[in-house]
Design an enzyme around this catalytic site. Structure first.
Site, short mmCIF file in Angstrom:
data_model
loop_
_atom_site.label_atom_id
_atom_site.label_comp_id
_atom_site.label_asym_id
_atom_site.label_seq_id
_atom_site.Cartn_x
_atom_site.Cartn_y
_atom_site.Cartn_z
N ASP A 188 -5.42 16.25 -4.88
CA ASP A 188 -6.83 16.05 -4.95
C ASP A 188 -6.96 14.80 -4.54
OD1 ASP A 188 -9.80 16.13 -5.30
OD2 ASP A 188 -10.18 16.48 -7.90
N LYS A 229 -6.63 19.65 -1.10
CA LYS A 229 -8.53 19.29 -0.87
C LYS A 229 -8.40 17.78 -0.01
CE LYS A 229 -10.28 20.71 -5.49
NZ LYS A 229 -11.66 20.47 -6.44
N ASP A 281 -7.08 23.85 -14.40
CA ASP A 281 -7.82 24.13 -15.78
C ASP A 281 -9.44 23.87 -16.29
OD1 ASP A 281 -7.06 20.61 -16.02
OD2 ASP A 281 -7.36 21.29 -17.97
N ARG A 298 -5.96 28.49 -17.19
CA ARG A 298 -4.67 27.82 -16.43
C ARG A 298 -4.17 29.41 -16.00
NH1 ARG A 298 -3.36 21.89 -16.60
NH2 ARG A 298 -4.22 20.76 -18.60
#
Ligand code: PRP
Length: 183
Positions: free
Chosen positions: A107, A135, A163, A169
């Site tokens: 991320d 991402k 999560d 998860r």
């Protein structure tokens, strides 16, 4: 009840991991075949992909051993705290080994940046990184990631290791979480 829409199915993930395992196998230098590749997963999000990828690598003819490192960059909720904390260290010697760092998602890049520096400081023979989800729009720290499963937009996903307050998860797919409009 919130709604979860399937974004990437379990079959798509499984097929992609098989292809990534072949990629990893092809990228390994011949001398890497003489001892198992050391897979390293930051807890806890990496757990699902570590297990499935180890089996995919086995099918691709690559022996592996596994280790985990406890890293956390998110508090409760969905917003990164911006700092990475190590909660448990590696237990297998890294020096001289061919290492594959594996995570569910990249991320901001902070977690992998921390993990890559931590591993590199221990003198691996090589270090490559594999993530299921990337991402790129969210990146704050540039990190090399040689093997990417799926590039996704900046949407909040759950499942396959990712999560929401530690939940979801275990979903075998990657899903889009849509909270109720009145919640
Ligand atoms: C999640 C995920 C990655 C990291 C990615 O871990 O598993 O390791 O965030 O985000 P980043 O690129 O912004 O660092 P998290 O710190 O939430 O801990 P968890 O694995 O226990 O969910």
């Amino acid at each position: 009840m919130a709604t979860i829409d399937v974004m990437i199915s379990a079959d798509e993930i499984s097929n992609r991991l098989d292809a990534l395992a072949e990629e990893v196998a092809a990228a390994l230098p011949p001398e890497a075949r003489t001892s198992p590749v050391l897979m390293i997963g930051p807890l806890k999000g990496a757990v699902m992909v570590m297990a499935d990828l180890a089996r995919a690598l086995h099918r691709a003819g690559v022996d592996t051993v596994m280790d985990f490192i406890g890293l956390s960059s998110y508090g409760a909720g969905t917003v990164s705290k911006g700092t990475v904390t190590m909660t448990s260290d590696l237990s297998i010697e890294v020096a001289g080994r061919h290492v594959l760092l594996v995570d569910d998602i990249v991320d901001t890049g902070r977690t992998l940046h921390f993990a890559q520096a931590h591993i590199a400081a221990r003198g691996p023979a090589s270090l490559r990184t594999l993530v299921v989800l990337d991402k790129p729009e969210r990146r704050v720290v540039e990190v090399p990631v040689e093997h990417v499963g799926f590039t996704i937009p900046d949407v909040f996903v759950i499942g396959y290791g990712t999560d929401l307050d530690q939940r979801y998860r275990e979903l075998p797919y990657v899903g889009l979480f849509r909270p109720d409009s009145d919640s």
